[in-house]
Write a protein that holds these residues in place. Structure first.
Motif, short mmCIF file in Angstrom:
data_model
loop_
_atom_site.label_atom_id
_atom_site.label_comp_id
_atom_site.label_asym_id
_atom_site.label_seq_id
_atom_site.Cartn_x
_atom_site.Cartn_y
_atom_site.Cartn_z
N SER A 30 29.80 94.46 15.73
CA SER A 30 30.81 93.88 14.83
C SER A 30 30.20 92.88 13.85
CB SER A 30 31.91 93.19 15.64
OG SER A 30 32.57 94.11 16.48
N TRP A 31 29.07 92.31 14.22
CA TRP A 31 28.40 91.32 13.37
C TRP A 31 26.97 91.78 13.09
CZ3 TRP A 31 31.09 87.02 11.59
CH2 TRP A 31 32.36 86.83 12.18
N ARG A 32 26.86 93.03 12.66
CA ARG A 32 25.54 93.64 12.44
C ARG A 32 24.69 92.86 11.45
NH1 ARG A 32 28.85 98.12 12.63
NH2 ARG A 32 29.02 98.14 10.36
N LYS A 33 25.30 92.39 10.39
CA LYS A 33 24.52 91.75 9.33
C LYS A 33 23.80 90.51 9.83
CE LYS A 33 24.82 89.77 4.69
NZ LYS A 33 25.71 89.43 3.55
N ILE A 34 24.52 89.60 10.48
CA ILE A 34 23.92 88.34 10.93
C ILE A 34 22.88 88.60 12.01
CG2 ILE A 34 25.76 87.91 12.64
CD1 ILE A 34 23.92 85.23 10.60
N PHE A 35 23.16 89.54 12.93
CA PHE A 35 22.19 89.83 13.99
C PHE A 35 20.97 90.58 13.46
CE2 PHE A 35 25.90 89.15 16.86
CZ PHE A 35 25.33 88.17 17.65
N LEU A 51 15.27 90.34 12.16
CA LEU A 51 14.17 90.44 11.20
C LEU A 51 13.37 89.15 11.11
CD1 LEU A 51 15.94 92.38 8.29
CD2 LEU A 51 14.24 93.27 9.90
N THR A 52 14.05 88.01 11.23
CA THR A 52 13.40 86.71 11.06
C THR A 52 12.69 86.22 12.31
OG1 THR A 52 15.12 86.13 9.47
CG2 THR A 52 13.74 84.33 10.30
N PHE A 95 8.76 81.34 19.32
CA PHE A 95 9.70 82.36 18.86
C PHE A 95 10.76 82.69 19.91
CE2 PHE A 95 6.54 83.10 15.55
CZ PHE A 95 7.36 83.35 14.45
N SER A 96 10.42 82.56 21.19
CA SER A 96 11.43 82.78 22.24
C SER A 96 12.52 81.73 22.17
CB SER A 96 10.76 82.74 23.62
OG SER A 96 9.86 83.79 23.78
N LEU A 97 12.13 80.47 22.04
CA LEU A 97 13.11 79.39 21.98
C LEU A 97 13.92 79.45 20.69
CD1 LEU A 97 11.11 76.39 23.51
CD2 LEU A 97 12.62 78.03 24.64
N LEU A 98 13.26 79.77 19.58
CA LEU A 98 13.98 79.88 18.32
C LEU A 98 14.98 81.03 18.36
CD1 LEU A 98 11.12 79.29 15.70
CD2 LEU A 98 12.88 77.68 16.41
N SER A 99 14.58 82.16 18.93
CA SER A 99 15.48 83.32 19.04
C SER A 99 16.67 82.99 19.93
CB SER A 99 14.72 84.53 19.60
OG SER A 99 13.66 84.90 18.76
N THR A 100 16.39 82.32 21.05
CA THR A 100 17.47 81.93 21.97
C THR A 100 18.45 81.01 21.27
OG1 THR A 100 16.00 82.12 23.88
CG2 THR A 100 18.02 80.84 24.18
N SER A 101 17.94 80.02 20.56
CA SER A 101 18.79 79.07 19.83
C SER A 101 19.69 79.80 18.85
CB SER A 101 17.93 78.06 19.07
OG SER A 101 17.05 77.37 19.93
N ALA A 102 19.12 80.70 18.06
CA ALA A 102 19.87 81.39 17.02
C ALA A 102 20.94 82.30 17.61
CB ALA A 102 18.90 82.19 16.14
N ASP A 117 33.68 80.16 10.66
CA ASP A 117 32.85 80.73 9.61
C ASP A 117 31.42 80.22 9.72
OD1 ASP A 117 34.99 82.10 8.49
OD2 ASP A 117 35.60 80.37 7.26
N PHE A 118 30.49 81.12 9.58
CA PHE A 118 29.09 80.72 9.62
C PHE A 118 28.28 81.73 8.82
CE2 PHE A 118 29.82 83.61 13.06
CZ PHE A 118 28.69 84.40 13.12
N THR A 119 27.13 81.32 8.40
CA THR A 119 26.22 82.18 7.65
C THR A 119 24.84 82.15 8.29
OG1 THR A 119 25.53 80.40 6.16
CG2 THR A 119 27.47 81.70 5.50
N PHE A 120 24.00 83.06 7.87
CA PHE A 120 22.64 83.08 8.39
C PHE A 120 21.92 81.78 8.05
CE2 PHE A 120 18.10 84.12 7.60
CZ PHE A 120 17.74 84.41 8.90
#
Length: 332
Positions: free
Chosen positions: A26-31, A36-37, A105-112, A125-128
């Motif tokens: 449902s939130w393909r764009k943000i994920f 990618l990042t 990168f593990s901690l950053l990915s978990t945070s995001a 509402d939130f954005t990338f």
């Protein structure tokens, strides 16, 4: 996440996976942007580490074998000795560099991912861009939790080593000794899984509550009670998938075994894609499990309060208060 808090406690294994898939789809764009990042680099680092480690160890073992067949004290022996020392130094420097990048990168990915799922849960509402601006602040709390968990794992392994050492000097492989060793191994694995589950849930707690470090671990231990079976099955299924991806990469890409007419590059891309999907869904499932555990313990999360505190990440950091996520209990 279109389920009410009260309903979350009734999610089955299949429902947890289904809910996680719905969130991502449902939130393909943000994920996709998060993947990618942060997650693609994480997957690349992990797979590259497997390939480079194999190459370095191959060279080390080859030179070690050559040195063992060379007369002691000869010029060639000294040259191989220096080369071997240099290769071991390179190996350990690479390992340090790898683990540093992997941790970051593990901690950053978990945070995001945790922040994004919580934002979806509160329908805010939130954005990338907002997600990425929050990540560095949440990352610091996750680091403290990781260091505490690392200390717990280190102490656990020390105790396990002492137990095996005592077994070796007192019982050994005499009659009944092997059976006792098997029991020790089973208990060790059970404890390892338990600590891992505590760590995974504590990571979510560190992002969404005021607790972090040891407090997050204690909170995680309380939350997982009653949902231990579900958490263990999820852990085992995810790890089976993780191991299968690793085995495929090692067998086909690293060691060059051929499976059909497909070349190594195609399999490397496939493993890279599968591992990235695995990391993403693993983090989403981990967050969904947190909400399941909160619901099971009747710790109703005030969505407006959670939304306010998520928004506070964008300014000066204000952690979630216990009364917002722990003390407002409902009765079924």
């Amino acid at each position: 996440m279109d389920r009410e808090q009260e309903e979350m406690q009734f999610l089955s294994l299949f429902s947890v996976f289904t809910e996680s898939f719905k969130i991502v789809s449902s939130w393909r764009k943000i994920f996709t942007q998060i993947t990618l990042t942060l997650i693609l680099p994480l997957s690349f680092i992990y797979l590259l580490h497997i390939e480079v480690t194999n190459l370095l160890l191959h060279k080390i073992f080859y030179n070690a074998q050559e040195m063992s067949n060379t007369p002691l004290g000869s010029p060639r022996y000294e040259k191989l000795s220096d080369l071997l020392s240099s290769e071991w130094a390179t190996f350990w420097l690479f390992k340090i560099f790898y683990f540093t990048l992997l941790l970051i990168f593990s901690l950053l990915s978990t945070s995001a991912v945790v922040y994004t799922v919580a934002s979806i849960y509160t329908a805010r509402d939130f954005t990338f861009h907002k997600v990425m601006s929050v990540v560095p602040k949440v990352w610091k709390r996750l680091m403290v939790t990781f260091l505490c968990v690392f200390a717990a794992f280190f102490a656990y392994h020390i105790v396990a080593f002492l137990v095996v050492f005592i077994w070796a000097v007192t019982i050994g492989i005499q009659s009944g000794g092997i059976a006792i060793l098997v029991i020790i191994a089973i208990l060790f694995f059970a404890g390892f899984v338990y600590l891992t589950l505590i760590w995974q849930l504590a990571s979510v707690v560190s992002v969404l509550e005021e607790s972090y470090g040891v407090q997050a671990m204690l909170k995680s231990r309380e939350l997982i009670k009653g949902k231990m079976g579900l958490a263990i099955v999820i852990f085992l299924l995810l790890n089976v998938a993780f191991i299968l991806i690793q085995v495929l990469f090692k067998v086909v890409v690293v060691h060059g075994w051929r499976l059909g007419s497909v070349d190594r590059t195609a399999y490397a891309i496939l493993c890279f894609f599968l591992l990235s999907v695995f990391f993403l869904f693993g983090l989403v499932i981990q967050t969904v499990l947190y909400f399941v555990c909160k619901s099971y313990h009747h710790e109703n999360i005030d969505k407006s309060a959670l939304s306010d505190h998520l928004e506070a990440y964008l300014g000066e950091y204000v952690p979630l208060k216990a009364r917002d996520v722990q003390l407002e209990q409902y009765h079924v």
